[in-house]
Design a protein around this motif. Structure first.
Motif, mmCIF file in Angstrom:
data_model
loop_
_atom_site.group_PDB
_atom_site.id
_atom_site.type_symbol
_atom_site.label_atom_id
_atom_site.label_comp_id
_atom_site.label_asym_id
_atom_site.label_seq_id
_atom_site.Cartn_x
_atom_site.Cartn_y
_atom_site.Cartn_z
ATOM 1 N N PRO A 1 0.779 -1.229 0.113
ATOM 2 C CA PRO A 1 -0.066 0.006 -0.167
ATOM 3 C C PRO A 1 0.780 1.328 -0.054
ATOM 4 N N MET A 2 2.113 1.017 0.572
ATOM 5 C CA MET A 2 2.914 2.614 0.673
ATOM 6 C C MET A 2 4.428 2.177 0.148
ATOM 7 N N LEU A 3 4.652 2.633 -1.221
ATOM 8 C CA LEU A 3 6.124 2.067 -1.769
ATOM 9 C C LEU A 3 7.014 3.101 -1.129
ATOM 10 N N ASN A 4 6.711 4.206 -0.712
ATOM 11 C CA ASN A 4 7.682 5.324 -0.602
ATOM 12 C C ASN A 4 7.230 5.946 1.089
ATOM 13 N N PRO A 5 7.578 5.258 2.058
ATOM 14 C CA PRO A 5 7.043 5.565 3.295
ATOM 15 C C PRO A 5 7.924 6.960 3.741
ATOM 16 N N ASP A 6 9.078 6.625 3.439
ATOM 17 C CA ASP A 6 9.915 7.996 3.964
ATOM 18 C C ASP A 6 9.431 9.412 3.232
ATOM 19 N N GLY A 7 9.371 9.196 2.090
ATOM 20 C CA GLY A 7 8.743 10.257 1.148
ATOM 21 C C GLY A 7 7.390 10.848 1.752
ATOM 22 N N VAL A 8 6.494 9.796 2.253
ATOM 23 C CA VAL A 8 5.210 10.472 2.623
ATOM 24 C C VAL A 8 5.430 11.051 3.857
ATOM 25 N N ALA A 9 5.991 10.584 4.791
ATOM 26 C CA ALA A 9 6.000 10.905 6.381
ATOM 27 C C ALA A 9 6.911 12.423 6.163
ATOM 28 N N ARG A 10 7.869 12.528 5.072
ATOM 29 C CA ARG A 10 8.739 13.702 5.034
ATOM 30 C C ARG A 10 8.032 14.907 4.481
ATOM 31 N N GLY A 11 6.691 14.665 3.700
ATOM 32 C CA GLY A 11 6.091 15.588 3.091
ATOM 33 C C GLY A 11 6.412 16.051 1.683
ATOM 34 N N HIS A 12 7.266 15.035 1.009
ATOM 35 C CA HIS A 12 7.771 15.309 -0.429
ATOM 36 C C HIS A 12 6.485 14.945 -1.179
ATOM 37 N N TYR A 13 6.981 15.582 -2.587
ATOM 38 C CA TYR A 13 5.577 15.407 -3.463
ATOM 39 C C TYR A 13 5.989 14.343 -4.373
ATOM 40 N N ARG A 14 7.253 14.180 -4.696
ATOM 41 C CA ARG A 14 7.618 13.132 -5.880
ATOM 42 C C ARG A 14 8.823 12.299 -5.466
ATOM 43 N N MET A 15 9.760 12.340 -4.691
ATOM 44 C CA MET A 15 11.204 11.663 -4.535
ATOM 45 C C MET A 15 11.121 11.113 -3.388
ATOM 46 N N ASP A 16 12.005 10.183 -3.113
ATOM 47 C CA ASP A 16 12.488 9.591 -1.912
ATOM 48 C C ASP A 16 13.367 10.549 -1.011
ATOM 49 N N THR A 17 14.128 10.046 -0.032
ATOM 50 C CA THR A 17 15.074 11.047 0.568
ATOM 51 C C THR A 17 16.282 11.092 0.038
ATOM 52 N N ARG A 18 16.626 10.349 -0.974
ATOM 53 C CA ARG A 18 17.850 10.527 -1.937
ATOM 54 C C ARG A 18 17.529 11.314 -3.065
ATOM 55 N N GLY A 19 16.379 12.016 -3.292
ATOM 56 C CA GLY A 19 15.888 12.621 -4.488
ATOM 57 C C GLY A 19 15.752 11.794 -5.534
ATOM 58 N N VAL A 20 15.563 10.705 -5.312
ATOM 59 C CA VAL A 20 15.246 9.458 -6.649
ATOM 60 C C VAL A 20 13.699 9.415 -6.830
ATOM 61 N N ASN A 21 13.397 9.399 -8.098
ATOM 62 C CA ASN A 21 11.961 9.033 -8.510
ATOM 63 C C ASN A 21 12.006 7.418 -8.680
ATOM 64 N N LEU A 22 11.376 6.974 -7.497
ATOM 65 C CA LEU A 22 11.528 5.263 -7.333
ATOM 66 C C LEU A 22 10.722 4.581 -8.381
ATOM 67 N N ASN A 23 9.662 5.310 -9.219
ATOM 68 C CA ASN A 23 9.435 4.637 -10.239
ATOM 69 C C ASN A 23 9.849 4.627 -11.655
ATOM 70 N N ARG A 24 11.216 4.948 -11.493
ATOM 71 C CA ARG A 24 12.056 4.886 -12.657
ATOM 72 C C ARG A 24 13.426 3.920 -12.112
ATOM 73 N N ASP A 25 13.199 3.206 -11.037
ATOM 74 C CA ASP A 25 14.241 2.697 -10.222
ATOM 75 C C ASP A 25 14.075 0.969 -10.431
ATOM 76 N N TYR A 26 13.161 0.575 -11.198
ATOM 77 C CA TYR A 26 12.996 -1.203 -10.967
ATOM 78 C C TYR A 26 13.765 -1.777 -11.784
ATOM 79 N N GLU A 27 14.632 -1.362 -12.833
ATOM 80 C CA GLU A 27 15.638 -2.038 -13.441
ATOM 81 C C GLU A 27 16.687 -2.745 -12.692
ATOM 82 N N ASN A 28 17.300 -1.870 -11.766
ATOM 83 C CA ASN A 28 18.630 -2.294 -10.942
ATOM 84 C C ASN A 28 18.469 -1.468 -9.762
ATOM 85 N N PRO A 29 17.523 -1.644 -8.632
ATOM 86 C CA PRO A 29 17.225 -1.120 -7.441
ATOM 87 C C PRO A 29 18.283 -1.954 -6.536
#
Length: 553
Positions: free
Chosen positions: A288-316
């Motif tokens: 239900p929540m793939l980016n819990p850190d970004g949600v909790a921190r009030g981000h709009y799109r990225m994780d805590t390292r500035g990465v769009n996680l929906n472009r990261d499935y090839e080699n995470p």
């Protein structure tokens, strides 16, 4: 709608009797400045506010704008009209031109979020926009009032929801012998922590099905995943296909969580005939929540390292993107879970993949699928969207497409191979792998009139999405297909096939016409070049002698 708990006010911003704060889960407010107001204006107080860009004041900070804001306030004159100017909103002119309004929660009056009364205005800047709107201070200014970009859904909200569900199953036995004595239609629920995020939050996995096909074995404790070694994994189920659903890879797309809530609530309906049918046929695996850190921190799109996680499935990597590392491993595992044959030759155990998102520019609810030149693949891709359109007027079949790349994306080198649906398609070979997009604002109702979406709208669509899964195999005893001209699944498939073939013919004609045009242009250029060569002659001494023009010199 989720209620807002009173926040712990740390580092509050106090100004002219008002107190602003955002030190809570999903809060985002950076700075507040007061603007002087003269007596001729339609408001008594005015403030300029700045949001924190994703990864604010770290080496990973993303630009200087952020569309997501979420803050609380107390104080100020009761009943005063206040003008807020959010100074560094991202480029959201399209969204707010559609009538989008921010939301508020006045805790002294209600525990429900609602849209503000007056429409905001947008001032376009070189980098982002200024969003301005009026808001009337409540009469009770001692209790908190909250304002946000759209309906918040926090990490804490998800944890509370899952805690409540889990509590209702606290006496559910895990012993196979005891489970086998129960009614096979009884609901099966399992919550697991797949991995911890970079900031030690849960990536939750929930399993929903019934006891049909229950086997006396558990799923594997995959390497690097499932840190809780005390509890066993979920059971396996014989001859049951898997529906894999995820959401909130982008933190600001809160509507995705409301769709997911509606979907899960429907699946957990113990006595609903359609929910029972779904549980009988499928095992639902839900992140239900793939980016819990970004949600909790009030981000709009990225994780805590500035990465769009929906472009990261090839080699995470587990070190840098643990939640996507885990999601990818789960897709791989469930793809081959029930296969007795080699993976390369066997059918996938996953029947359907859906990753739920929010959308800032598109109206309504729609999907993005995977592109293919194969007609059968296109038809299979288009079936589920058509069924959702039949089941819910909020869904727009016309807005569905099989690529989200724009000309700018291509120019910037954007790669969609790293998104969840593309990876699921590559692993499973399924056409039915989708990104579900839901407008932040709304769409059109049955009458073609504009409709503003609420958390209830999104949750209702989650139910419709679940029902549409049954229609994919004509397993819905209450199907709405019979009420339409297509009548049944074969009719839907015929309708979709004709439409796709017509589009293919149109595209072939367009390419043919373009080819003819290019050939004609090429012929004309060649002819002109030949004339130019003839027009220039070289005399015996090697000097060029231009042909005399018929005009004056």
């Amino acid at each position: 709608t989720k209620t807002q708990k009173a926040a712990t006010k740390i580092n509050n911003m106090e100004i002219s009797g008002f107190e602003f704060f955002s030190d809570f889960d999903s809060g985002n407010l950076c700075k507040v400045e007061e603007v002087s107001v003269n007596g001729n204006e339609d408001h008594e107080a005015e403030f300029q506010l700045w949001t924190k860009p994703d990864c604010y004041q770290t080496e990973f900070q993303v630009g200087s704008t952020c569309s997501w804001f979420h803050f609380g306030m107390v104080g100020g004159p009761p009943g005063a009209m206040i003008k807020f100017n959010i100074m560094n909103i991202g480029r959201q002119t399209s969204l707010f031109s559609q009538g989008m309004r921010p939301v508020c929660l006045v805790t002294s009056e209600s525990n429900q979020w609602k849209r503000i009364t007056e429409a905001p205005t947008v001032t376009v800047l070189e980098d982002g926009c200024i969003l301005s709107f009026n808001f009337r201070n409540p009469n009770n200014t001692e209790k908190e009032t909250y304002l946000a970009f759209t309906y918040p859904y926090k990490y804490e909200d998800l944890q509370q929801t899952l805690d409540d569900i889990e509590l209702s199953f606290c006496e559910f036995p895990l012993n196979f012998t005891e489970l086998k004595t129960r009614d096979s239609r009884e609901l099966y629920f399992k919550r697991e922590t797949v991995i911890k995020s970079l900031e030690n939050r849960n990536l939750d996995l929930i399993t929903i099905t019934d006891l049909n096909g229950l086997e006396d074995r558990f799923e594997e404790a995959l390497p690097d995943l499932f840190p809780d070694e005390i509890n066993s994994r979920a059971h396996t189920f014989e001859n049951k296909e898997i529906i894999f659903v995820s959401s909130r890879v982008h933190p600001g797309e809160t509507c995705a969580s409301y769709v997911m809530d509606g979907f899960v609530d429907f699946l957990l309906s113990k006595d609903n005939e359609l929910a029972m049918k779904l549980r009988e046929k499928y095992v639902f695996k839900i992140l239900p929540m793939l980016n819990p850190d970004g949600v909790a921190r009030g981000h709009y799109r990225m994780d805590t390292r500035g990465v769009n996680l929906n472009r990261d499935y090839e080699n995470p990597s587990k070190k840098k993107s643990p939640t996507i590392f885990a999601a990818k491993k789960l897709i791989d595992y469930y793809h081959s879970l029930n296969n007795k044959e080699p993976i390369s030759t066997s059918k996938s155990s996953i029947f359907l993949y859906i990753d739920i998102h929010g959308h800032a520019t598109g109206k309504g609810i729609f999907v993005h699928g995977n592109h293919s030149e194969n007609t059968d693949f296109k038809v299979e891709t288009s079936l589920f969207p058509k069924l959702m359109a039949i089941n819910d007027p909020s869904f727009s079949y016309e807005k569905c497409k099989t690529t989200t790349l724009t000309v700018n994306d291509l120019a910037n080198g954007t790669n969609l191979d790293g998104c969840g649906r593309a990876y699921a398609n590559r692993v499973t070979g399924l056409a039915q792998t989708y990104t579900l997009e839901c407008s932040f604002n709304g769409g059109e109702n049955k009458m073609g009139e504009n409709e503003e979406y609420t958390p209830e709208t999104y949750a209702h669509f989650g139910e419709s999405m679940a029902v549409s899964i049954l229609d994919l195999t004509e397993s819905n005893p209450q199907s709405k297909m019979s009420e339409t001209p297509v009548k049944n699944l074969a009719g839907v498939k015929s309708w979709v096939t004709k439409r796709i073939k017509a589009q293919e013919m149109k595209e072939a004609s367009r390419k043919s016409a373009l080819g003819s045009l290019l050939n004609n242009l090429s012929a004309k250029v060649g002819s002109q070049t030949h004339e130019n060569i003839k027009a220039t002659e070289v005399d015996g001494s090697g000097h060029k002698r231009g042909r005399r023009s018929s005009g004056t010199i």
